[in-house]
Design a protein around this motif. Structure first.
Motif, mmCIF file in Angstrom:
data_model
loop_
_atom_site.group_PDB
_atom_site.id
_atom_site.type_symbol
_atom_site.label_atom_id
_atom_site.label_comp_id
_atom_site.label_asym_id
_atom_site.label_seq_id
_atom_site.Cartn_x
_atom_site.Cartn_y
_atom_site.Cartn_z
ATOM 1 N N LEU A 1 31.784 40.408 41.966
ATOM 2 C CA LEU A 1 31.464 39.622 40.785
ATOM 3 C C LEU A 1 32.737 39.146 40.094
ATOM 4 N N PRO A 2 32.782 37.871 39.667
ATOM 5 C CA PRO A 2 34.007 37.331 39.064
ATOM 6 C C PRO A 2 34.434 38.053 37.788
ATOM 7 N N CYS A 3 33.502 38.578 37.032
ATOM 8 C CA CYS A 3 33.832 39.268 35.785
ATOM 9 C C CYS A 3 34.442 40.646 36.031
ATOM 10 N N HIS A 4 34.365 41.142 37.270
ATOM 11 C CA HIS A 4 34.945 42.445 37.607
ATOM 12 C C HIS A 4 36.325 42.315 38.246
ATOM 13 N N ASP A 5 36.829 41.103 38.308
ATOM 14 C CA ASP A 5 38.172 40.875 38.819
ATOM 15 C C ASP A 5 39.167 41.244 37.720
ATOM 16 N N ALA A 6 40.032 42.197 37.995
ATOM 17 C CA ALA A 6 40.976 42.686 36.980
ATOM 18 C C ALA A 6 41.866 41.573 36.437
ATOM 19 N N ASP A 7 42.200 40.597 37.254
ATOM 20 C CA ASP A 7 43.059 39.502 36.803
ATOM 21 C C ASP A 7 42.346 38.533 35.865
ATOM 22 N N ALA A 8 41.024 38.457 35.951
ATOM 23 C CA ALA A 8 40.267 37.497 35.154
ATOM 24 C C ALA A 8 39.485 38.138 34.009
ATOM 25 N N ALA A 9 39.447 39.443 33.942
ATOM 26 C CA ALA A 9 38.597 40.135 32.966
ATOM 27 C C ALA A 9 38.851 39.715 31.519
ATOM 28 N N ASP A 10 40.104 39.511 31.151
ATOM 29 C CA ASP A 10 40.418 39.145 29.772
ATOM 30 C C ASP A 10 39.905 37.755 29.389
ATOM 31 N N LEU A 11 39.711 36.891 30.363
ATOM 32 C CA LEU A 11 39.219 35.541 30.073
ATOM 33 C C LEU A 11 37.838 35.558 29.421
ATOM 34 N N PHE A 12 37.016 36.531 29.786
ATOM 35 C CA PHE A 12 35.630 36.564 29.327
ATOM 36 C C PHE A 12 35.485 36.948 27.854
ATOM 37 N N PHE A 13 36.544 37.457 27.243
ATOM 38 C CA PHE A 13 36.493 37.851 25.834
ATOM 39 C C PHE A 13 37.680 37.305 25.056
ATOM 40 N N SER A 14 38.239 36.218 25.526
ATOM 41 C CA SER A 14 39.407 35.607 24.899
ATOM 42 C C SER A 14 39.023 34.880 23.608
ATOM 43 N N GLU A 15 39.996 34.673 22.763
ATOM 44 C CA GLU A 15 39.808 33.864 21.555
ATOM 45 C C GLU A 15 40.101 32.393 21.841
ATOM 46 N N GLU B 1 36.363 28.563 28.739
ATOM 47 C CA GLU B 1 35.879 27.544 29.678
ATOM 48 C C GLU B 1 36.210 27.943 31.114
ATOM 49 N N ARG B 2 37.367 28.545 31.307
ATOM 50 C CA ARG B 2 37.744 29.031 32.650
ATOM 51 C C ARG B 2 36.791 30.143 33.093
ATOM 52 N N ALA B 3 36.466 31.047 32.172
ATOM 53 C CA ALA B 3 35.528 32.128 32.490
ATOM 54 C C ALA B 3 34.156 31.561 32.863
ATOM 55 N N LYS B 4 33.708 30.556 32.121
ATOM 56 C CA LYS B 4 32.420 29.919 32.444
ATOM 57 C C LYS B 4 32.445 29.344 33.852
ATOM 58 N N SER B 5 33.564 28.745 34.230
ATOM 59 C CA SER B 5 33.643 28.160 35.574
ATOM 60 C C SER B 5 33.633 29.242 36.654
ATOM 61 N N LEU B 6 34.194 30.412 36.351
ATOM 62 C CA LEU B 6 34.148 31.521 37.310
ATOM 63 C C LEU B 6 32.713 32.020 37.503
ATOM 64 N N CYS B 7 31.911 31.950 36.472
ATOM 65 C CA CYS B 7 30.512 32.390 36.547
ATOM 66 C C CYS B 7 29.659 31.474 37.422
ATOM 67 N N ALA B 8 30.076 30.248 37.593
ATOM 68 C CA ALA B 8 29.245 29.252 38.277
ATOM 69 C C ALA B 8 28.764 29.707 39.652
ATOM 70 N N GLY B 9 29.586 30.408 40.397
ATOM 71 C CA GLY B 9 29.194 30.835 41.736
ATOM 72 C C GLY B 9 28.640 32.244 41.805
ATOM 73 N N CYS B 10 28.430 32.876 40.678
ATOM 74 C CA CYS B 10 27.971 34.266 40.670
ATOM 75 C C CYS B 10 26.488 34.362 41.026
ATOM 76 N N PRO B 11 26.131 35.281 41.901
ATOM 77 C CA PRO B 11 24.722 35.424 42.276
ATOM 78 C C PRO B 11 23.861 36.050 41.181
#
Length: 97
Positions: A19-33, A39-49
């Motif tokens: 899952l993209p939200c469990h990627d340690a490199d991207a995790a902070d994007l999902f709760f950024s100010e 917007e980058r986090a939203k794009s990572l979600c696009a392919g999530c099952p």
């Protein structure tokens, strides 16, 4: 080449490491100010099952903030766009000096 749909026919079988939200490199994007990070986090979600389940769960829990299921949440509700920090200009036609 296999797709996530063929690898994981049942969303419950999806490995958390995929899952993209469990990627340690991207995790902070999902709760950024920063709106650009969200917007980058939203794009990572696009392919999530699990995008639909994630969004529905966040709505049911009234998540206070963050990106859940490809949507930005604030105060338990989905918002279209996160406004950046700071006070908006009084006169939008004014140039920034």
């Amino acid at each position: 080449m296999t797709s996530l749909l063929t690898t994981f026919p049942n969303p419950a079988d999806t490995s958390a490491t995929m899952l993209p939200c469990h990627d340690a490199d991207a995790a902070d994007l999902f709760f950024s100010e920063r709106p650009a990070d969200l917007e980058r986090a939203k794009s990572l979600c696009a392919g999530c099952p699990l995008i639909e389940e994630c969004r529905q769960g966040a709505l049911e829990r009234a998540e206070p903030w963050g990106v859940w299921g490809g949507a930005i949440f604030e105060n338990g509700r989905i918002i279209a766009v996160k406004r950046g920090r700071g006070r908006p200009r009084k006169n939008r036609d004014q140039e920034v000096a």
